[in-house]
Structures are given as structure tokens and as C-alpha cells.
Design a protein around this motif. Structure first.
Motif, PDB file in Angstrom:
ATOM      1  N   ILE A  49      77.356 -40.365 132.702  1.00 58.81           N
ATOM      2  CA  ILE A  49      77.710 -40.146 131.298  1.00 58.81           C
ATOM      3  C   ILE A  49      78.251 -38.731 131.103  1.00 58.81           C
ATOM      4  CG2 ILE A  49      76.770 -39.926 128.957  1.00 58.81           C
ATOM      5  CD1 ILE A  49      74.866 -42.252 129.691  1.00 58.81           C
ATOM      6  N   LEU A  59      82.663 -40.973 125.755  1.00 61.34           N
ATOM      7  CA  LEU A  59      81.237 -41.265 125.829  1.00 61.34           C
ATOM      8  C   LEU A  59      81.056 -42.713 126.268  1.00 61.34           C
ATOM      9  CD1 LEU A  59      78.277 -40.510 125.377  1.00 61.34           C
ATOM     10  CD2 LEU A  59      78.553 -41.203 122.999  1.00 61.34           C
ATOM     11  N   ARG A  61      78.483 -45.901 127.516  1.00 57.48           N
ATOM     12  CA  ARG A  61      77.127 -46.361 127.241  1.00 57.48           C
ATOM     13  C   ARG A  61      76.586 -47.077 128.465  1.00 57.48           C
ATOM     14  NH1 ARG A  61      77.697 -49.574 121.737  1.00 57.48           N
ATOM     15  NH2 ARG A  61      79.862 -48.961 121.597  1.00 57.48           N
TER      16      ARG A  61
END
Length: 83
Positions: A49, A59, A61
């Protein structure tokens, strides 16, 4: 730093390059699924990440199977055996 991970990505022609520049990013409402081969409880996920944020400004997940999740709602996952 305790660890110093090195990331490589593969271009569509099969060329392996250092960094994450060959990883496609979502474009025009087309999502990208990044699949990784992680070790137990995926301790590498925070590093991945951070690297995506630093190199690509994206970003990502992380997803995990419910069996490894310590349940906020009383779930009984594998991780509960280590606590």
C-alpha cells in the motif's frame, strides 16, 4: 528501517522492470484487480500500500478471506488463535 522491500512489475511484453510502473491503473471507470501471493496473514500488505502511494499516487485496498479476520462483530477467524 527494519525491512527494505523491493518491488518489480511485468510489462505486457513480458519485460520485468523495477518498481510499479508496469502495473496498470484504473482508467475510465475500469477497475484493476491486483492479485498477490502473500504469506500467512499477509504481513506484506502495508508495504505494498505504501509503495503504491509513493510511486503511483494511488491508494489500493487490501482484501482478505474472512477466515483470517479478527471479527469486530464477534467473528472467529484464524487470527483469533494468535491473540
Amino acid at each position: 528501517s527494519i525491512v527494505s522491500p523491493v518491488f518489480f512489475s511485468t510489462r505486457s511484453d513480458g519485460t520485468v522492470i523495477p518498481g510499479l510502473d508496469a502495473v496498470p491503473l484504473a482508467q475510465r471507470n475500469r477497475p484493476v484487480l491486483l492479485v498477490g501471493n502473500h504469506q500467512t496473514l499477509s504481513p506484506d500488505l502495508p508495504f505494498m500500500i505504501q509503495e503504491f502511494i509513493q510511486q503511483r499516487g494511488v491508494l489500493v485496498r487490501g482484501l482478505a478471506h474472512p477466515a483470517v479476520m479478527v471479527g469486530q462483530s464477534g467473528g472467529t477467524g484464524i487470527a483469533n488463535t494468535f491473540s
